[in-house]
Design an enzyme around this catalytic site. Structure first.
Site, PDB file in Angstrom:
ATOM      1  NE  ARG A 147      -1.991   2.010   3.449  1.00 28.69           N
ATOM      2  CZ  ARG A 147      -2.624   2.711   4.491  1.00 28.69           C
ATOM      3  NH1 ARG A 147      -3.920   2.637   4.762  1.00 28.69           N
ATOM      4  NH2 ARG A 147      -2.051   3.371   5.442  1.00 28.69           N
ATOM      5  CE1 TYR A 159      -4.987   6.266   7.935  1.00 33.82           C
ATOM      6  CE2 TYR A 159      -4.824   6.004   5.442  1.00 33.82           C
ATOM      7  CZ  TYR A 159      -4.796   5.547   6.763  1.00 33.82           C
ATOM      8  OH  TYR A 159      -4.798   4.062   6.771  1.00 33.82           O
ATOM      9  CG  ASP A 220      -7.225   3.882   3.145  1.00 37.09           C
ATOM     10  OD1 ASP A 220      -8.308   4.291   2.722  1.00 37.09           O
ATOM     11  OD2 ASP A 220      -6.974   3.315   4.384  1.00 37.09           O
ATOM     12  CG  HIS A 222      -8.439   7.086   5.805  1.00 36.65           C
ATOM     13  ND1 HIS A 222      -8.458   7.923   6.819  1.00 36.65           N
ATOM     14  CD2 HIS A 222      -8.092   5.921   6.145  1.00 36.65           C
ATOM     15  CE1 HIS A 222      -8.547   7.032   7.943  1.00 36.65           C
ATOM     16  NE2 HIS A 222      -8.224   5.778   7.624  1.00 36.65           N
ATOM     17  CD  GLU A 246      -8.430   0.658   2.639  1.00 35.09           C
ATOM     18  OE1 GLU A 246      -7.443   0.545   2.413  1.00 35.09           O
ATOM     19  OE2 GLU A 246      -8.993   0.904   3.879  1.00 35.09           O
ATOM     20  CG  ASP A 247     -12.458   2.806   3.232  1.00 33.71           C
ATOM     21  OD1 ASP A 247     -13.538   2.264   2.921  1.00 33.71           O
ATOM     22  OD2 ASP A 247     -11.929   2.652   4.361  1.00 33.71           O
ATOM     23  CD  GLU A 272     -10.442   1.286   7.106  1.00 32.41           C
ATOM     24  OE1 GLU A 272      -9.875   0.710   6.482  1.00 32.41           O
ATOM     25  OE2 GLU A 272     -10.059   2.430   7.818  1.00 32.41           O
ATOM     26  NE  ARG A 293      -9.601  -2.444   3.686  1.00 33.84           N
ATOM     27  CZ  ARG A 293      -8.493  -2.629   4.352  1.00 33.84           C
ATOM     28  NH1 ARG A 293      -7.964  -3.928   4.419  1.00 33.84           N
ATOM     29  NH2 ARG A 293      -7.925  -1.708   5.148  1.00 33.84           N
ATOM     30  CG  ASP A 326      -6.937   0.171  14.712  1.00 33.71           C
ATOM     31  OD1 ASP A 326      -6.018   0.517  13.722  1.00 33.71           O
ATOM     32  OD2 ASP A 326      -7.994   0.236  14.454  1.00 33.71           O
ATOM     33  CD  GLU A 349      -4.708  -2.602   6.513  1.00 25.93           C
ATOM     34  OE1 GLU A 349      -5.920  -2.809   6.843  1.00 25.93           O
ATOM     35  OE2 GLU A 349      -4.081  -1.363   6.476  1.00 25.93           O
ATOM     36  CD1 TRP A 412      -7.419  12.435   9.431  1.00 30.46           C
ATOM     37  CD2 TRP A 412      -8.115  10.474  10.033  1.00 30.46           C
ATOM     38  NE1 TRP A 412      -6.411  11.706   9.947  1.00 30.46           N
ATOM     39  CE2 TRP A 412      -6.541  10.437  10.580  1.00 30.46           C
ATOM     40  CE3 TRP A 412      -8.594   9.234  10.500  1.00 30.46           C
ATOM     41  CZ2 TRP A 412      -5.851   9.313  10.822  1.00 30.46           C
ATOM     42  CZ3 TRP A 412      -7.802   8.103  10.863  1.00 30.46           C
ATOM     43  CH2 TRP A 412      -6.362   8.255  11.250  1.00 30.46           C
TER      44      TRP A 412
HETATM   45  O1  KDG Z   1      -8.758   2.993  13.577  1.00 30.14           O
HETATM   46  C1  KDG Z   1      -8.436   3.524  12.146  1.00 30.14           C
HETATM   47  C2  KDG Z   1      -7.438   2.717  11.225  1.00 30.14           C
HETATM   48  O2  KDG Z   1      -7.781   1.446  11.674  1.00 30.14           O
HETATM   49  C3  KDG Z   1      -7.549   3.086  10.025  1.00 30.14           C
HETATM   50  O3  KDG Z   1      -7.307   4.484   9.684  1.00 30.14           O
HETATM   51  C4  KDG Z   1      -6.545   2.380   9.061  1.00 30.14           C
HETATM   52  O4  KDG Z   1      -7.768   3.144   6.956  1.00 30.14           O
HETATM   53  C5  KDG Z   1      -6.786   2.074   7.921  1.00 30.14           C
HETATM   54  C6  KDG Z   1      -6.493   1.180   7.043  1.00 30.14           C
HETATM   55  O5  KDG Z   1      -6.765   0.738   6.000  1.00 30.14           O
HETATM   56  O6  KDG Z   1      -5.592   0.076   7.728  1.00 30.14           O
HETATM   57 MG    MG Z   2      -8.300   2.160   5.384  1.00 28.12          MG
END
Ligand code: KDG
Ligand code: MG
Length: 412
Positions: A147, A159, A220, A222, A246-247, A272, A293, A326, A349, A412
């Site tokens: 990535r 980010y 991503d 995001h 992604e996203d 996610e 995801r 996380d 991932e 964000w």
């Molecule tokens: O807690 C938020 C994160 O897990 C996120 O920002 C990570 O977007 C993310 C990713 O694709 O790993």
């Molecule tokens: Mg992500």
């Protein structure tokens, strides 16, 4: 096999984790991950105040029934806190079932469909030389898919771009750039979508020129684009053959992906922040995405993750489970067992945990030549060292947030 004890353990070896530990009357223990980044203590309360009292005395073999009981008896549907709490119970019960039978969890999900799962890591860098170094560092670690999150000229902090380069190992601190910015207030970052849309395709052009056509590359967005911006962005990235984007748009408005899809053939991944199979219902049925995801931890656990992937399989949609730091080693192991078993595995991932986290959660998982495997230990293959966990109390930690140049809060 009755549940005799249920404990909620909070530890912060490199970042905060919430773990549910179930103990049965025959002395077996099962673990589940209930970590919701930046809102950890809400899940602790949900579990201790509302779930633990319901679990004592239940038959630990009744995984589906317990899931349905917790989901339907709550009446209030979905939401990350509820679904992370249910996920922790679901994972802990699968862990117990595996340990009781002497089998790794994937054996209950259909057995292995492959010998290992391709993982992608997070390369980032404000400028091209740092970014290229980061890609090379990941390749040296064995990653075969990467990535890429570049800096954007004019923006100080965004980010996904590590504030300093380096990978896990050094207590995880150098790589812990992403969400666990420690502090009593969320860190402020800046954002400018037009600058981003202009710059990122030039970065992918440079990466292809340097690293060739073969390397699978991911990116991503995001949640920061409008549908029209995302459609144009996806199209502008087509020459660089991304594994996925992604996203690209905020996850709440799932219909946005209809518009994006009409305009680009760049593969799309989302989910996610989704909590249930219903969040994916239209996206899968209308084939608006290519990768799911969902993370076991935020999606109600192993049971619903397997269900959504079986549904997605009908439409040739594959898995791409969320695997940042996380997600605790327990949640990560849970989705590795699903990924190994399902036919429609896509990619996983894998953002590596820090040394203290790995010492606190002992794991059977392996990462060899870019491929993950959950290991053959009965259950999930993760044990929590409670003495080690006790050394690291909860630390207030928020995710960062964004403002535009005029001060407006942005996604964000
Ligand atoms: O807690 C938020 C994160 O897990 C996120 O920002 C990570 O977007 C993310 C990713 O694709 O790993
Ligand atoms: Mg992500």
């Amino acid at each position: 096999m009755k549940i005799e004890r249920a404990e909620v353990i909070v530890t912060s070896p490199n970042r905060n984790f919430v773990t549910l530990k179930l103990t049965t009357d025959d002395g077996l223990t099962g673990l589940g991950d209930a970590t919701v980044n930046g809102r950890e203590l809400a899940v602790v309360s949900y579990l201790t105040d509302h779930v633990v009292p319901l679990l004592l005395g239940l038959d630990a073999h009744r995984i589906e029934d317990t899931w349905q009981f917790l989901y339907r008896s709550a009446y209030w549907r979905r939401g990350p806190i509820t679904m992370a709490a249910i996920a922790a119970v679901d994972m802990a019960l699968w862990d117990l079932k595996g340990k009781a039978a002497g089998l790794p969890v994937y054996q209950f999900l259909g057995g292995a469909s492959r010998s290992g799962m391709m993982a992608y890591g997070h390369a980032s860098g404000k400028e091209l030389p740092e970014l290229f170094d980061s890609i090379r560092e990941h390749q040296e670690l064995g990653y075969r898919s990467i990535r890429v999150q570049p800096g954007v000229p004019g923006l100080k902090a965004i980010y996904g771009v590590a504030s300093n380069t380096g990978l896990a190992g050094n207590e995880g601190v150098r790589y812990d750039h992403e969400p666990a910015q420690r502090g009593v207030m969320p860190m402020l970052e800046d954002w400018d979508t037009r600058a981003y849309l202009r710059h990122v395709p030039t970065v992918f052009e440079a990466i292809r020129a340097e690293f060739g056509a073969e390397l699978p590359l991911l990116h991503d967005g995001h949640h920061r684009m409008t549908p029209l911006q995302a459609a144009a962005f996806g199209r502008s990235l087509e020459p660089y053959d991304l594994f996925w984007l992604e996203d690209c748009t905020p996850a709440e408005n799932q219909e946005a992906l209809r518009l994006v899809r009409q305009h680009t053939t760049t593969p799309l991944a989302i989910g996610e922040v989704f909590n249930t199979i219903w969040d994916f219902q239209a996206l899968i049925k209308e084939q608006l995405i290519d990768y799911v995801r969902a993370a076991s931890t935020h999606f109600g656990g192993i049971s619903p993750l397997k269900k959504v992937m079986d549904y997605a399989a009908q439409y040739q949609i594959k898995s791409g489970c969320h695997g940042p730091t996380d997600i605790s080693p327990v949640g990560f192991a849970a989705q590795l067992h699903v990924g190994l078993a399902i036919h429609n595995f896509g990619i996983q991932e894998y953002m590596q945990h820090g040394a203290r986290t790995n010492a606190t959660f002992e794991q059977s998982m392996t990462f060899v030549d870019g491929f993950l495997h959950p290991g053959e230990r009965p259950g999930l293959g993760v044990e929590l060292d409670v003495d080690e966990a006790g050394k690291y109390p909860y630390v207030t930690a928020y995710l960062p947030y964004n403002r535009l140049a005029d001060g407006t809060v942005h996604d964000w």
